[in-house]
Design an enzyme around this catalytic site. Structure first.
Site, PDB file in Angstrom:
ATOM      1  N   ASP A   5       4.787  -3.536   7.103  1.00 31.50           N
ATOM      2  CA  ASP A   5       5.083  -4.717   6.285  1.00 31.50           C
ATOM      3  C   ASP A   5       6.295  -4.577   5.377  1.00 31.50           C
ATOM      4  OD1 ASP A   5       3.883  -3.048   4.386  1.00 31.50           O
ATOM      5  OD2 ASP A   5       2.463  -4.557   3.667  1.00 31.50           O
ATOM      6  N   HIS A   6       6.858  -3.396   5.216  1.00 30.22           N
ATOM      7  CA  HIS A   6       8.130  -3.183   4.497  1.00 30.22           C
ATOM      8  C   HIS A   6       8.391  -1.695   4.498  1.00 30.22           C
ATOM      9  CE1 HIS A   6       5.677  -1.853   1.115  1.00 30.22           C
ATOM     10  NE2 HIS A   6       5.026  -2.999   1.193  1.00 30.22           N
TER      11      HIS A   6
ATOM     12  N   CYS B 128       4.650  -6.006  -0.372  1.00 24.46           N
ATOM     13  CA  CYS B 128       3.730  -6.650   0.560  1.00 24.46           C
ATOM     14  C   CYS B 128       3.549  -8.154   0.353  1.00 24.46           C
ATOM     15  CB  CYS B 128       2.379  -5.951   0.536  1.00 24.46           C
ATOM     16  SG  CYS B 128       1.644  -5.771  -1.090  1.00 24.46           S
TER      17      CYS B 128
ATOM     18  N   GLU C  47       0.923  -0.740   6.596  1.00 25.98           N
ATOM     19  CA  GLU C  47       1.507  -0.969   5.277  1.00 25.98           C
ATOM     20  C   GLU C  47       2.461   0.145   4.862  1.00 25.98           C
ATOM     21  OE1 GLU C  47      -1.019  -2.571   2.301  1.00 25.98           O
ATOM     22  OE2 GLU C  47      -2.570  -3.138   3.728  1.00 25.98           O
ATOM     23  N   ASP C  48       3.523  -0.253   4.195  1.00 26.19           N
ATOM     24  CA  ASP C  48       4.357   0.653   3.404  1.00 26.19           C
ATOM     25  C   ASP C  48       4.999   1.785   4.211  1.00 26.19           C
ATOM     26  OD1 ASP C  48       2.959  -0.957   1.648  1.00 26.19           O
ATOM     27  OD2 ASP C  48       2.585   0.608   0.186  1.00 26.19           O
TER      28      ASP C  48
END
Length: 626
Positions: free
Chosen positions: A243-244, A82, A43-44
């Site tokens: 995810d980004h 997300c 994530e992130d």
């Protein structure tokens, strides 16, 4: 293509009997083995990893995977946060087509379609998700065989191919600011992006960001070891991606390269090298443009499952890997703050189209402001102590932005007005507009209109119902409203008489976006719009008059906004829009502080995902006047 095993009837046989029936099913006719597929997700974080040339990063496990696999260098998550990013993945559709672009929202899934693991399960794959879903689309039936913190490919039936997702939360935005924490990476050695001020808080956050990316890398190492220890590494295609973009302001939530570009490493074992793209070689890189919308069709292609024609993405692995000329991004509402941004890239140039340019990129999203970098950055802006390239995040946006990643990787030099780049600007603008038309982008409707306009239908299906969504007219109005061309005011004034509320909404927004002179010129139309049948039109007109009208206009507008800000009386979507308009009115709304204090902050919403928004907005408003 290998044949697929037929799907088992669900819920009609005991588990043991079902297992025996599965084993009795015929193998694919040509006995071609099907790969297991594992996604290691985190994530992130952006491509701040050793395999991407970042020597400050400590990511030995993904680096080792890249050394024997392929590193993709031009990958966009399509969404910079997300829930819509993961919604893109699970559906194979751009969320602006399905109404699922808004952070923490929930709309119906398009009818007669499935989430991609359902196709895999129908083909005999065992599908597990460990464990984050966070979809903005309601699940159309059973999607996963198991989706829990204990889900694992080990629980499959003997000999059954599997698709397994393992998500690490170790690098999430919340972990960047978690304290106490002793930095492993030295804050003094961090290379800050040009847009961030050089402060102790910013350096500390970036150092901790690198620390938590290392933790996500370690989680990936655990999962890779599990495959190796089970003797399955040679039978399994492995993906690693985040995810980004980075969980810091102007990364996460920003629909430009810094918020959308992510790492993607894929290892294809020798047994399945026929499914790798032509450029595949151990330790190699690929500049093939890949978006998250491509992940679903890619996995289906790898598994030998026919890719549904309705999916927007294209397989970038498999028997016939496709190439895309452009990648596309978007930003809708971020928690409690509405916005409308679309973006496109050809891999070198990034085009950003801001349809609500009056809203700064750094709107006060409460969750983002929990990070020290956001708070200190805004304080320095308010004090006038930033360098010019560090101020754009806090100012109204230009209608169009264009950046050359080759010369300006931090995207701080806007080339949109440079005649030397006019052709590139036009090409990317055309690509963005063409995609919006192709997918019937419903993001040009206010969020609450998804329900009032389409009833119980999914926005995707509603937008394709004859007469329900005149996309061309609505898009033209939005384009005119936000382009800020000198001749826009007369044309927009005429649109106040249009029969479609979304066109009238953009007429009012066009005056708001242009500011005082336009509001004076269209004062009669805006005052009339305060009585429009659509609450969205009333709110847009009221914000314009509250900010730029005379004393009488301001009072009428603010009185209306206080009424519409009641979620009990008007619902969460109208209340969120009304509260944002009150916030934008600034100190003009201060006399209404007592009335705002009395507003209900808890009311019935379509889904709990919407519950925090009103409370956050009321809290932010009142905090301004303490």
């Amino acid at each position: 293509m290998p044949a697929s095993r037929p799907a088992l009837p669900r819920g009609r046989f005991p588990a043991a009997l079902a297992a025996l029936l599965f084993l009795a099913l015929p193998a694919p006719a040509d006995d071609t083995p099907r790969p297991n597929i594992v996604w290691l997700t985190s994530e992130d974080h952006g491509p701040h990893m050793g395999c991407y040339g970042d020597t400050f990063a400590t990511t030995p496990n993904v680096d080792a995977l890249a050394a024997k696999g392929l590193t993709f260098t031009r990958v966009w998550s399509n969404a910079p946060v997300c829930a819509p990013a993961r919604t893109t993945i699970i559906s194979g559709l751009y969320p602006p087509a399905t109404g699922s672009e808004h952070m923490r929202s929930l709309v119906p899934f398009p009818k007669d379609k499935k989430m991609f693991p359902q196709y895999l399960r129908d083909a005999g794959y065992y599908c597990t998700n460990n464990a984050k879903e966070d979809y903005n689309l309601a699940k159309p039936g059973l999607v996963w065989d198991e989706s829990t913190a204990k889900a694992h490919w080990r629980n499959r039936k003997a000999g059954q191919p599997f698709f397994a997702v393992f998500n690490s939360t170790k690098s999430h935005e919340s972990q960047v600011r978690a304290r106490p924490h002793t930095p492993v990476h030295d804050p003094a050695k961090v290379k800050l992006p040009t847009y961030h001020p050089d402060t102790p808080e910013t350096r500390r956050d970036w150092a901790q960001y690198y620390d938590v990316v290392s933790r996500a890398d370690a989680d990936a190492g655990v999962r890779l070891k599990e495959l190796a220890d089970a003797g399955l590494a040679g039978d399994t295609i492995v993906f690693y991606y985040a995810d980004h973009g980075a969980g810091l302001p102007r990364g996460k939530r920003s629909a430009c390269d810094s918020g959308l570009r992510v790492p993607l490493v894929v290892h294809v074992p020798e047994k399945f090298k026929h499914l790798a793209p032509p450029e595949y070689k151990p330790g190699g890189t690929s500049d093939r443009r890949v978006g998250f919308v491509d992940l679903a069709p890619t996995v289906l292609a790898l598994a030998g499952v026919k890719v549904p024609e309705w999916m927007h993405g294209k397989p970038f692995l498999g028997p016939n890997p496709a190439k895309s000329e452009f990648l596309f991004g978007f930003r809708g509402r971020m928690d409690e703050r509405p916005d409308l941004v679309r973006s496109a890239t050809d891999g070198r140039f990034v085009y950003v189209r801001n349809y609500m340019p009056h809203k700064p990129p750094g709107q006060h999203v409460q969750y983002m402001f929990e990070t020290p970098t956001a708070r200190v950055w805004k304080e320095l802006f308010d004090a006038g102590k930033l360098k010019p390239e560090q101020t754009a995040f806090w100012k109204p946006k230009p209608a169009e932005e264009l950046y050359d990643l080759r010369t300006d990787p931090d995207e701080v030099v806007n080339l949109a007005g440079d005649p030397a780049h006019a052709a590139t600007l036009a090409t990317l603008r055309t690509a963005q507009q063409a995609l919006a038309a192709e997918i019937r982008d419903v993001g040009f409707l206010p969020e609450g209109a998804f329900r009032t306009r389409f009833g119980g239908a999914s926005p995707y299906d509603g937008a394709r119902t004859e007469g329900a969504y005149p996309f061309k007219q609505v898009f033209a109005a939005a384009d005119l409203a936000s382009q800020l061309t000198p001749d826009g005011v007369p044309a927009l004034r005429a649109l106040f008489k249009d029969g479609d509320s979304a066109v009238r909404y953009w007429a009012a927004m066009g005056m708001l976006i242009r500011g005082e002179a336009a509001v004076r010129a269209a004062g009669g139309e805006l005052r009339g719009a305060l009585k429009d049948t659509s609450p969205d039109v009333r709110i847009a007109a009221a914000e314009a008059l509250a900010r730029y009208g005379d004393a009488a206009d301001q009072k009428a507008a603010l009185d209306l906004l206080i009424d519409l800000a009641s979620c009990e009386a008007h619902g969460v979507f109208t209340a969120v829009a009304g509260l944002n308009a009150l916030d934008a009115a600034g100190d003009r709304a201060k006399p209404y502080a007592d009335a705002i204090t009395k507003l209900p902050t808890k009311c019935k919403t379509p889904d709990p995902r919407y519950d925090p928004h009103v409370q956050r907005l009321v809290t932010d408003l009142l905090a301004k006047w303490k």
